[in-house]
Design a protein around this motif. Structure first.
Motif, PDB file in Angstrom:
ATOM      1  N   ASP A  18       0.984  -1.198  -0.257  1.00 55.98           N
ATOM      2  CA  ASP A  18      -0.085   0.029  -0.009  1.00 55.98           C
ATOM      3  C   ASP A  18       0.799   1.122  -0.147  1.00 55.98           C
ATOM      4  O   ASP A  18       0.339   2.499   0.322  1.00 55.98           O
ATOM      5  CB  ASP A  18      -0.872   0.166   1.349  1.00 55.98           C
ATOM      6  N   GLY A  19       2.217   1.270  -0.257  1.00 56.53           N
ATOM      7  CA  GLY A  19       2.942   2.295  -0.464  1.00 56.53           C
ATOM      8  C   GLY A  19       3.347   2.893   1.045  1.00 56.53           C
ATOM      9  O   GLY A  19       4.414   3.655   1.230  1.00 56.53           O
ATOM     10  N   GLY A  20       2.974   2.245   1.991  1.00 57.40           N
ATOM     11  CA  GLY A  20       3.303   2.682   3.465  1.00 57.40           C
ATOM     12  C   GLY A  20       2.658   4.147   3.785  1.00 57.40           C
ATOM     13  O   GLY A  20       2.017   4.753   2.891  1.00 57.40           O
ATOM     14  N   GLU A  21       3.333   4.811   4.534  1.00 59.57           N
ATOM     15  CA  GLU A  21       3.161   6.207   4.924  1.00 59.57           C
ATOM     16  C   GLU A  21       1.622   6.587   4.973  1.00 59.57           C
ATOM     17  O   GLU A  21       1.249   7.804   4.835  1.00 59.57           O
ATOM     18  CB  GLU A  21       3.572   7.109   3.920  1.00 59.57           C
ATOM     19  N   GLY A  22       0.791   5.687   5.303  1.00 60.78           N
ATOM     20  CA  GLY A  22      -0.807   6.250   5.571  1.00 60.78           C
ATOM     21  C   GLY A  22      -1.189   6.841   4.455  1.00 60.78           C
ATOM     22  O   GLY A  22      -1.480   6.167   3.341  1.00 60.78           O
ATOM     23  N   ALA A  23      -1.834   7.855   4.558  1.00 62.28           N
ATOM     24  CA  ALA A  23      -2.418   8.684   3.345  1.00 62.28           C
ATOM     25  C   ALA A  23      -1.713   9.083   2.417  1.00 62.28           C
ATOM     26  O   ALA A  23      -2.158   9.412   1.172  1.00 62.28           O
ATOM     27  CB  ALA A  23      -3.319   9.869   4.115  1.00 62.28           C
ATOM     28  N   LEU A  24      -0.412   8.940   2.521  1.00 58.04           N
ATOM     29  CA  LEU A  24       0.587   9.277   1.590  1.00 58.04           C
ATOM     30  C   LEU A  24       0.841   8.082   0.619  1.00 58.04           C
ATOM     31  O   LEU A  24       1.741   8.257  -0.337  1.00 58.04           O
ATOM     32  CB  LEU A  24       1.967  10.072   2.001  1.00 58.04           C
ATOM     33  N   GLY A  25       0.325   7.167   0.977  1.00 56.66           N
ATOM     34  CA  GLY A  25       0.803   5.747   0.231  1.00 56.66           C
ATOM     35  C   GLY A  25       0.085   5.663  -1.351  1.00 56.66           C
ATOM     36  O   GLY A  25      -0.501   6.652  -1.784  1.00 56.66           O
ATOM     37  N   HIS A  26      -0.482   4.465  -1.543  1.00 54.84           N
ATOM     38  CA  HIS A  26      -1.215   4.267  -2.928  1.00 54.84           C
ATOM     39  C   HIS A  26      -2.176   3.108  -2.333  1.00 54.84           C
ATOM     40  O   HIS A  26      -2.222   2.469  -1.275  1.00 54.84           O
ATOM     41  CB  HIS A  26      -0.487   3.839  -3.972  1.00 54.84           C
ATOM     42  N   PRO A  27      -3.221   2.946  -3.233  1.00 56.17           N
ATOM     43  CA  PRO A  27      -4.244   1.886  -3.043  1.00 56.17           C
ATOM     44  C   PRO A  27      -3.631   0.471  -2.829  1.00 56.17           C
ATOM     45  O   PRO A  27      -2.485   0.165  -3.391  1.00 56.17           O
ATOM     46  CB  PRO A  27      -4.976   1.881  -4.332  1.00 56.17           C
ATOM     47  N   ARG A  28      -4.184  -0.344  -2.089  1.00 55.50           N
ATOM     48  CA  ARG A  28      -3.539  -1.748  -1.627  1.00 55.50           C
ATOM     49  C   ARG A  28      -3.655  -2.563  -2.758  1.00 55.50           C
ATOM     50  O   ARG A  28      -4.891  -2.536  -3.462  1.00 55.50           O
ATOM     51  CB  ARG A  28      -4.192  -2.242  -0.555  1.00 55.50           C
ATOM     52  N   VAL A  29      -2.369  -3.047  -3.181  1.00 50.21           N
ATOM     53  CA  VAL A  29      -2.584  -3.997  -4.277  1.00 50.21           C
ATOM     54  C   VAL A  29      -1.988  -5.353  -3.889  1.00 50.21           C
ATOM     55  O   VAL A  29      -1.040  -5.334  -2.843  1.00 50.21           O
ATOM     56  CB  VAL A  29      -1.673  -3.306  -5.667  1.00 50.21           C
ATOM     57  N   TRP A  30      -2.191  -6.574  -4.416  1.00 53.13           N
ATOM     58  CA  TRP A  30      -1.974  -7.908  -4.015  1.00 53.13           C
ATOM     59  C   TRP A  30      -0.696  -8.142  -5.002  1.00 53.13           C
ATOM     60  O   TRP A  30      -1.236  -8.056  -6.284  1.00 53.13           O
ATOM     61  CB  TRP A  30      -3.022  -8.688  -3.831  1.00 53.13           C
ATOM     62  N   LEU A  31       0.295  -8.488  -4.707  1.00 52.60           N
ATOM     63  CA  LEU A  31       1.337  -8.989  -5.735  1.00 52.60           C
ATOM     64  C   LEU A  31       1.908 -10.446  -5.659  1.00 52.60           C
ATOM     65  O   LEU A  31       1.875 -10.878  -4.361  1.00 52.60           O
ATOM     66  CB  LEU A  31       2.645  -8.074  -5.473  1.00 52.60           C
ATOM     67  N   GLN A  32       1.956 -11.419  -6.739  1.00 51.10           N
ATOM     68  CA  GLN A  32       2.378 -12.597  -6.530  1.00 51.10           C
ATOM     69  C   GLN A  32       3.738 -12.817  -6.949  1.00 51.10           C
ATOM     70  O   GLN A  32       4.154 -12.363  -8.081  1.00 51.10           O
ATOM     71  CB  GLN A  32       1.285 -13.400  -7.378  1.00 51.10           C
ATOM     72  N   ILE A  33       4.720 -13.353  -6.031  1.00 49.96           N
ATOM     73  CA  ILE A  33       6.132 -13.288  -6.568  1.00 49.96           C
ATOM     74  C   ILE A  33       6.111 -14.603  -7.350  1.00 49.96           C
ATOM     75  O   ILE A  33       5.854 -15.779  -6.852  1.00 49.96           O
ATOM     76  CB  ILE A  33       6.953 -13.693  -5.327  1.00 49.96           C
ATOM     77  N   PRO A  34       6.537 -14.640  -8.474  1.00 48.12           N
ATOM     78  CA  PRO A  34       6.942 -16.026  -9.536  1.00 48.12           C
ATOM     79  C   PRO A  34       7.782 -16.849  -8.649  1.00 48.12           C
ATOM     80  O   PRO A  34       9.071 -16.347  -8.208  1.00 48.12           O
ATOM     81  CB  PRO A  34       7.171 -15.539 -10.749  1.00 48.12           C
ATOM     82  N   LYS A  35       7.754 -18.022  -8.326  1.00 49.47           N
ATOM     83  CA  LYS A  35       8.403 -18.889  -7.822  1.00 49.47           C
ATOM     84  C   LYS A  35       9.748 -19.244  -8.235  1.00 49.47           C
ATOM     85  O   LYS A  35      10.827 -19.361  -7.466  1.00 49.47           O
ATOM     86  CB  LYS A  35       7.890 -20.251  -7.252  1.00 49.47           C
ATOM     87  N   ASP A  36      10.043 -19.175  -9.726  1.00 55.16           N
ATOM     88  CA  ASP A  36      11.005 -19.245 -10.653  1.00 55.16           C
ATOM     89  C   ASP A  36      11.868 -18.023 -10.522  1.00 55.16           C
ATOM     90  O   ASP A  36      12.926 -18.222 -10.738  1.00 55.16           O
ATOM     91  CB  ASP A  36      10.628 -19.675 -11.953  1.00 55.16           C
ATOM     92  N   VAL A  37      11.416 -16.885 -10.390  1.00 59.15           N
ATOM     93  CA  VAL A  37      12.048 -15.695 -10.517  1.00 59.15           C
ATOM     94  C   VAL A  37      12.251 -15.251  -8.882  1.00 59.15           C
ATOM     95  O   VAL A  37      13.555 -14.817  -8.884  1.00 59.15           O
ATOM     96  CB  VAL A  37      11.158 -14.504 -10.907  1.00 59.15           C
ATOM     97  N   GLY A  38      11.593 -15.358  -8.195  1.00 55.22           N
ATOM     98  CA  GLY A  38      11.807 -14.885  -6.707  1.00 55.22           C
ATOM     99  C   GLY A  38      11.411 -13.411  -6.190  1.00 55.22           C
ATOM    100  O   GLY A  38      11.891 -13.278  -4.969  1.00 55.22           O
TER     101      GLY A  38
END
Length: 58
Positions: A18-38
């Motif tokens: 969510d970018g941290g920093e409370g209201a200064l962040g960004h909308p929460r996004v879910w990210l998937q780390i590819p297991k082959d890339v890491g």
């Protein structure tokens, strides 16, 4: 001068950013780390999330 994006070591392949920093962040996004890339980068804040099993690849 602009600071480089942050890198975080995580223990899950699916994480939320969510970018941290409370209201200064960004909308929460879910990210998937590819297991082959890491790692994945947030499209909003460019924070790099590296899975703990792949720290040697970064």
């Amino acid at each position: 001068m602009q600071q480089p994006p942050e890198t975080k070591i995580v223990d899950s392949f699916r994480i939320a950013c969510d970018g941290g920093e409370g209201a200064l962040g960004h909308p929460r996004v879910w990210l998937q780390i590819p297991k082959d890339v890491g790692w994945v980068e947030c499209g909003y804040c460019d924070c790099k999330y590296v899975h703990k099993d792949h720290t040697d690849k970064v």
